[in-house]
Write a protein that holds these residues in place. Structure first.
Motif, mmCIF file in Angstrom:
data_model
loop_
_atom_site.group_PDB
_atom_site.id
_atom_site.type_symbol
_atom_site.label_atom_id
_atom_site.label_comp_id
_atom_site.label_asym_id
_atom_site.label_seq_id
_atom_site.Cartn_x
_atom_site.Cartn_y
_atom_site.Cartn_z
ATOM 1 N N GLU A 204 0.862 -1.182 0.000
ATOM 2 C CA GLU A 204 0.000 0.000 0.000
ATOM 3 C C GLU A 204 0.905 1.240 0.000
ATOM 4 N N HIS A 205 0.470 2.263 -0.706
ATOM 5 C CA HIS A 205 1.278 3.495 -0.753
ATOM 6 C C HIS A 205 0.356 4.707 -0.759
ATOM 7 N N MET A 206 0.689 5.681 0.084
ATOM 8 C CA MET A 206 -0.196 6.853 0.215
ATOM 9 C C MET A 206 0.488 8.154 -0.187
ATOM 10 N N TYR A 207 -0.256 8.995 -0.853
ATOM 11 C CA TYR A 207 0.172 10.394 -1.014
ATOM 12 C C TYR A 207 -1.027 11.288 -0.818
ATOM 13 N N LEU A 208 -0.763 12.516 -0.361
ATOM 14 C CA LEU A 208 -1.874 13.436 -0.155
ATOM 15 C C LEU A 208 -1.768 14.617 -1.107
ATOM 16 N N LEU A 209 -2.934 15.182 -1.386
ATOM 17 C CA LEU A 209 -3.010 16.373 -2.241
ATOM 18 C C LEU A 209 -3.598 17.494 -1.400
ATOM 19 N N THR A 210 -2.958 18.657 -1.415
ATOM 20 C CA THR A 210 -3.481 19.776 -0.617
ATOM 21 C C THR A 210 -4.482 20.589 -1.434
ATOM 22 N N LYS B 81 7.681 3.858 7.614
ATOM 23 C CA LYS B 81 8.333 2.680 8.228
ATOM 24 C C LYS B 81 7.305 1.571 8.505
ATOM 25 N N ALA B 82 6.123 1.962 8.994
ATOM 26 C CA ALA B 82 5.098 0.973 9.352
ATOM 27 C C ALA B 82 4.314 0.573 8.103
ATOM 28 N N CYS B 83 5.027 0.065 7.116
ATOM 29 C CA CYS B 83 4.402 -0.170 5.815
ATOM 30 C C CYS B 83 3.527 -1.431 5.834
ATOM 31 N N LYS B 84 2.688 -1.555 4.806
ATOM 32 C CA LYS B 84 1.713 -2.649 4.813
ATOM 33 C C LYS B 84 1.614 -3.312 3.433
ATOM 34 N N PRO B 85 1.862 -4.624 3.389
ATOM 35 C CA PRO B 85 1.663 -5.318 2.104
ATOM 36 C C PRO B 85 0.176 -5.357 1.753
ATOM 37 N N TRP B 86 -0.094 -5.440 0.473
ATOM 38 C CA TRP B 86 -1.481 -5.565 0.012
ATOM 39 C C TRP B 86 -1.627 -6.920 -0.679
ATOM 40 N N SER B 87 -2.682 -7.645 -0.328
ATOM 41 C CA SER B 87 -2.930 -8.975 -0.906
ATOM 42 C C SER B 87 -1.668 -9.830 -0.866
ATOM 43 N N PRO B 88 -1.180 -10.152 0.342
ATOM 44 C CA PRO B 88 0.127 -10.813 0.434
ATOM 45 C C PRO B 88 0.213 -12.194 -0.207
ATOM 46 N N VAL B 89 -0.937 -12.871 -0.377
ATOM 47 C CA VAL B 89 -0.840 -14.224 -0.960
ATOM 48 C C VAL B 89 -1.470 -14.300 -2.355
ATOM 49 N N ASN B 90 -2.698 -13.787 -2.485
ATOM 50 C CA ASN B 90 -3.385 -13.829 -3.785
ATOM 51 C C ASN B 90 -3.972 -12.457 -4.094
ATOM 52 N N LEU C 46 -9.562 2.531 -5.006
ATOM 53 C CA LEU C 46 -8.499 2.965 -4.111
ATOM 54 C C LEU C 46 -8.679 2.258 -2.781
ATOM 55 N N LEU C 47 -7.622 2.214 -2.009
ATOM 56 C CA LEU C 47 -7.692 1.575 -0.696
ATOM 57 C C LEU C 47 -8.018 2.646 0.346
ATOM 58 N N GLN C 48 -8.476 2.171 1.488
ATOM 59 C CA GLN C 48 -8.833 3.085 2.571
ATOM 60 C C GLN C 48 -7.563 3.788 3.082
ATOM 61 N N PRO C 49 -7.517 5.131 3.091
ATOM 62 C CA PRO C 49 -6.325 5.800 3.645
ATOM 63 C C PRO C 49 -6.176 5.495 5.131
ATOM 64 N N ASP C 50 -4.976 5.465 5.609
ATOM 65 C CA ASP C 50 -4.710 5.208 7.026
ATOM 66 C C ASP C 50 -3.707 6.259 7.491
ATOM 67 N N ILE C 51 -4.268 7.387 7.921
ATOM 68 C CA ILE C 51 -3.416 8.544 8.244
ATOM 69 C C ILE C 51 -2.502 8.259 9.431
ATOM 70 N N ASP C 52 -2.948 7.381 10.345
ATOM 71 C CA ASP C 52 -2.105 7.074 11.518
ATOM 72 C C ASP C 52 -0.782 6.451 11.087
ATOM 73 N N ARG C 53 -0.864 5.647 10.009
ATOM 74 C CA ARG C 53 0.337 4.948 9.576
ATOM 75 C C ARG C 53 1.406 5.913 9.067
ATOM 76 N N ASN D 227 12.618 -3.405 2.327
ATOM 77 C CA ASN D 227 13.066 -2.493 1.272
ATOM 78 C C ASN D 227 12.207 -1.236 1.227
ATOM 79 N N TYR D 228 10.891 -1.420 1.349
ATOM 80 C CA TYR D 228 9.975 -0.281 1.294
ATOM 81 C C TYR D 228 10.270 0.685 2.458
ATOM 82 N N SER D 229 10.405 0.105 3.649
ATOM 83 C CA SER D 229 10.565 0.967 4.824
ATOM 84 C C SER D 229 11.941 1.624 4.849
#
Ligand code: FAD
Length: 856
Positions: A224-230, A273-282, A291-298, A402-404
């Motif tokens: 998962e990867h997030m960017y914001l637009l102001t 750093k607290a990155c999250k894989p998406w669909s790790p198996v299938n 789009l995926l649900q944003p997770d601002i805490d992450r 690698n991502y983190s």
């Protein structure tokens, strides 16, 4: 939809469309792209659209430069705009270590023809006023950065491909792939079956699933990867108005943030750093333009630093947060090329920066498919660079790491911990008990050096000499003066057998094959006369050869061997991997030690330098080579894993009276330096000819035909343009790491640096092939930043370090051959961490120049 085509490209993201375009451009127009949904239905549509040319691997950087160059061309052919914004960008350093890292990147740029510049934080702020420059110590400016419209760009590729004759089929999923006995493929789709000679996996988020259709588990995972637009920002509008320019892109390592202008606001993305894989198996087949649900805490920790570093952005309202998945391989570079063990099945996936790399990937792959060779040194993204050990869980751990760490410094002595230990030899626990600092060598735990008893076996990571310096020195001195033992399980090992084995190897290798019981060293070159391998070969029986080579190149070499294997079964090849392990003993007392362990005569006369014998060592059946990479008297001993502990124990016990020490890979590499021995992938790579690589004595041009003989003979007749040379460097507390520029004070013209890899420098002809040396022909000084008075950048370092026995800092690298051969040539300097250090060419190895020690 056609029922027969030359090639089917699966996937209509930016990469699939680029591959399609390049294949069509290279003349393969009977091709079809099959897309499950609409074009861009994977990760391509929601990308931030940023592009840049910098990459840790100069060869990948070169292909990124090509990608950026290409956009104008596809816009012209397709009539579709890519909305290119070439703004330039800066990388901000917040610590002296990060500044060292930027200095290294900038120095590398000197021979790659890059236009980077080291600038002050205030200069960076002038181009991006939203930052608080007090948070930074310096920056590097790169003019070739910017952003574009991801969908427009993908469509531009597809339209250009269609104009050249390619077919695109939408809303049709490939559900299966079955191979025919002749190696061609039946591509089973929702709308029927297409027969194709070649299949290309450009499945992006589903590349793993497509791999599974042919029985391959590709080391790729989506994150998962997030960017914001102001919201629109008055400061941005004001800057645009007052300067007439767009704001530049900024990369903030500390905040793990990239940011740039988007319309009249700001786009800010993070590699948290607290990155999250998406669909790790299938990967679900019904995932589409979602789009995926944003997770601002992450991303909050990164945003906190970001807002401190860029206070101007904190004030702005957030209009939208985009969260989308995209794929990575273990090291963040793409997976490209033919899959070893399969015929005509190609990959172009795990492309994490499709808008920086997509063009280069398409070009390299199409060259490979159409001309049989990628045309560049693509090792950094070759699908063959990972082994079977890179399974689903290994990939998950490594990709997260690698991502983190995407914006973290990787120090030259830094071993990364994720997914380890994967493979271990039977001696693993023993080595840990011996206080070994272990490293990862193609998925195998390998001792690097031994920390003194009572100290923690751990590297203190640094660009400078570190805590391993003293202990490695001890290992080297004890080995050179008495005897040392090291594990060499991490070498590649093969057996080639059968009635036509010798003929087969003679055709592949540049050297003559040895007699039974003897060993040769031999490079391997491709049709273009470029180095693609370097091996030790022993004739172990009438129709049987043992081969040792580079561990990391096992699949790469197997692919080449299999390609040339006779179809009649007259040659068999077996890769041992970890079913054969080894130990090496070296040093003046190594023969006395071996003699105590065996029941045969191993005196100089009975067991000569470069001899091979099967013998029992410490009671275990072994193969023994009288050869060692230390360049000393020594032996390589090979055994089944079940015997490794027995042999090691016997060596240790018998070695006590001779003062035996354990030594690790770093001591081995230090010892090879003082013998001027090259290493595969650093000194020897497919961008150099064998004479350029100073491998002259292993090239037997007079021998019957071998692949690449004609090209090698031409190189020999015309004289190599470059030469691998060895330097002694007047270093301070840091040695070369590789890729540093070599400067020379030159009073005459030695020809210019013909860069086999580079940024901006290569030209491509209409078929997409690189025209070598075109930039070089303009003169080295034409490349900005590489001339300084009489001093010129004349080459680049490939590797080096501290040669502990001779107590010298050493480097190997390439310079123009005329310069290398001119004994009166002036002074050299090698740039280490931004400081130019005096250096001199060192023709004879400083340790045992006559080679007497290894022969006695
Ligand atoms: C939030 C975000 C921001 C990003 N920012 C940037 C950036 O700034 N710069 C940059 O360069 N990159 C960026 N990226 C990454 C970029 O999006 C990817 O590198 C790129 O999209 C990869 O393209 P692809 O063609 O390999 O894969 P995809 O775009 O995933 O395309 C694969 C295609 O294959 C099709 N497909 C799969 N399986 C089948 C099948 N069995 N049959 C038929 N069709 C099939 C899919 O439908 C899909 O259309 C970003 C990604 C995200 C998520």
């Amino acid at each position: 939809m056609k029922s027969h085509v030359k090639a089917v490209v699966i996937g209509g993201g930016v990469v699939g469309c680029s591959v399609l375009y390049h294949l069509a451009k290279a003349g393969w127009t009977d091709i079809m792209l099959i897309e499950r949904s609409e074009l861009t239905s994977g990760s391509s549509w929601h990308a931030a659209g940023g592009f840049h040319t910098l990459n840790g691997d100069p060869n990948v950087a070169k292909l990124q430069a090509y990608t950026v160059q290409l956009y104008k061309e596809i816009e012209e052919i397709s009539g579709q705009s890519c909305s290119l914004h070439l703004t330039g960008g800066v990388m901000m350093a917040d610590t002296p270590e990060r500044m060292d890292f930027l200095r290294l990147a900038h120095a590398k740029g000197r021979y790659l023809g890059m236009d980077t510049e080291l600038i002050t934080p205030s200069e960076a702020k002038a181009m991006f006023p939203l930052m608080d420059e007090k948070n930074f110590v310096g920056a590097m400016w790169d003019p070739v950065e910017g952003h574009l419209d991801p969908s427009g760009t993908t469509i531009a590729y597809s339209k250009a491909a269609k104009k050249l004759g390619a077919e695109i089929v939408l809303r049709n999923r490939v559900v299966d792939l079955t191979q025919q006995p002749d190696g061609t493929w039946n591509v089973v789709t929702e709308q029927g079956t297409v027969h194709a000679e070649h299949v290309v996996n450009c499945g992006g988020l589903w590349a793993r699933e497509i791999g599974r259709m042919v029985g391959v588990e590709l080391p790729v995972l989506a994150m998962e990867h997030m960017y914001l637009l102001t919201e629109p920002m008055p400061e941005v509008e004001e800057f645009n108005k007052s300067t007439g320019r767009e704001m530049i892109g900024v990369l903030d390592f500390k905040g793990e943030i990239y940011t740039r202008q988007e319309r009249n606001g700001i786009l800010l993305g993070t590699y948290e750093k607290a990155c999250k894989p998406w669909s790790p198996v299938n990967t679900p087949w019904d995932f589409g333009h979602e789009l995926l649900q944003p997770d601002i805490d992450r991303i909050a920790p990164s945003l906190e630093i970001g807002f401190k570093h860029f206070p101007g952005i904190e004030k702005a309202g957030i209009k939208q947060i985009i969260n989308g998945p995209f794929t990575f391989a273990l090291d963040g570079n793409p997976l490209v090329g033919p899959v070893q063990g399969l015929t005509n099945f190609w990959c172009a996936c795990a492309v994490m920066a499709g808008f920086s790399q997509g063009g280069g990937v398409g070009l390299a792959l199409s060259n490979w498919m159409v001309h049989g060779d990628p045309g560049f040194d693509v090792w950094g993204m070759d699908v063959a660079r990972f082994g079977e050990w890179a399974g689903l869980r290994y990939t998950n751990a490594k990709v997260r790491e690698n991502y983190s760490r995407r914006f973290s410094i990787r120090f030259p002595n830094e071993e990364l911990p994720a997914a380890r230990p994967a493979q271990t030899t039977p001696l693993y626990d023993t080595m840990l008990a011996n206080n070994a600092v272990m490293g990862d060598s193609w998925g195998l735990e390998t001792p690097l050096w031994f920390a003194p008893k009572g100290t923690e076996p751990k590297d203190i990571v640094s660009f400078h000499r570190s805590n391993d310096f003293g202990p490695i020195g001890e290992e080297v001195r004890a080995t050179r003066e008495k005897v040392g033992v090291t594990e060499i399980a991490n070498f590649a090992k093969y057996e080639v057998s059968g009635p036509a084995a010798e003929e087969f190897l003679n055709r592949l290798m540049t050297n003559r094959m040895p007699k039974v019981g003897r060993i040769v060293l031999t490079p391997m070159v491709n049709e273009f006369g470029k180095l693609i391998g370097d091996f030790t070969i022993a004739k172990s029986g009438e129709d049987r050869f043992m081969i040792w080579g580079s561990s990391a190149a096992q699949k790469y070499h197997m692919r080449w061997f299999e390609k040339h294997l006779p179809k009649d079964g007259s040659v068999r090849i077996h890769r041992f991997d970890q079913t054969l392990v080894g130990l090496s003993i070296a040093g003046p007392k190594s023969r006395d030690l071996l003699q105590k362990l065996v029941d045969v005569d191993v005196s100089t006369k009975a067991f000569r330098f470069m001899d091979f014998r099967e013998m029992a060592v410490g009671g275990a059946p072994c193969m023994v080579n009288r050869i060692t990479y230390t360049g000393d008297l020594g032996y390589e001993i090979w055994m089944a894993p079940a015997y490794q502990r027995l042999v090691y124990k016997a060596i240790k016990e018998a070695g006590e009276e001779f003062g035996l020490v354990d030594f690790g890979m770093r001591a081995l590499l230090s010892m090879r330096l003082e013998k001027n021995f090259p290493t595969w992938f650093r000194e020897l790579r497919p961008i150099y000819g064998p004479f350029e690589g100073s491998m002259d004595r292993f090239i037997k041009l007079e021998k019957n035909d071998f692949i690449g003989r004609e090209a090698s003979a031409k190189e020999h007749a015309e004289g190599p343009k470059l030469r691998r040379v060895s330097f002694i460097v007047d270093a301070a507390d840091a040695d070369v790491m590789g890729d540093e520029p070599i400067w020379a004070k030159v009073s005459k013209d030695y020809g210019t640096v013909e860069k086999p890899h580079g940024y901006g420098a290569p030209r491509f002809d209409t078929t997409g092939k690189e025209v070598r040396g075109s930039r070089a022909a303009e003169g080295a000084s034409a490349v900005r930043g590489i001339a300084d008075g009489d001093w010129r950048v004349v080459g680049w370092v490939t590797s080096g370090g501290y040669a502990h026995y001779v107590q010298k800092s050493m480097a190997q690298g390439y310079v123009p051959a005329a310069l290398a051969e001119d004994e009166s040539a002036g002074l050299f300097e090698i740039e280490i961490l931004g400081h130019r250090r005096p250096a001199r060419i060192n023709v004879e190895p400083p340790f045992d120049p006559s080679g007497e020690k290894m022969r006695t």
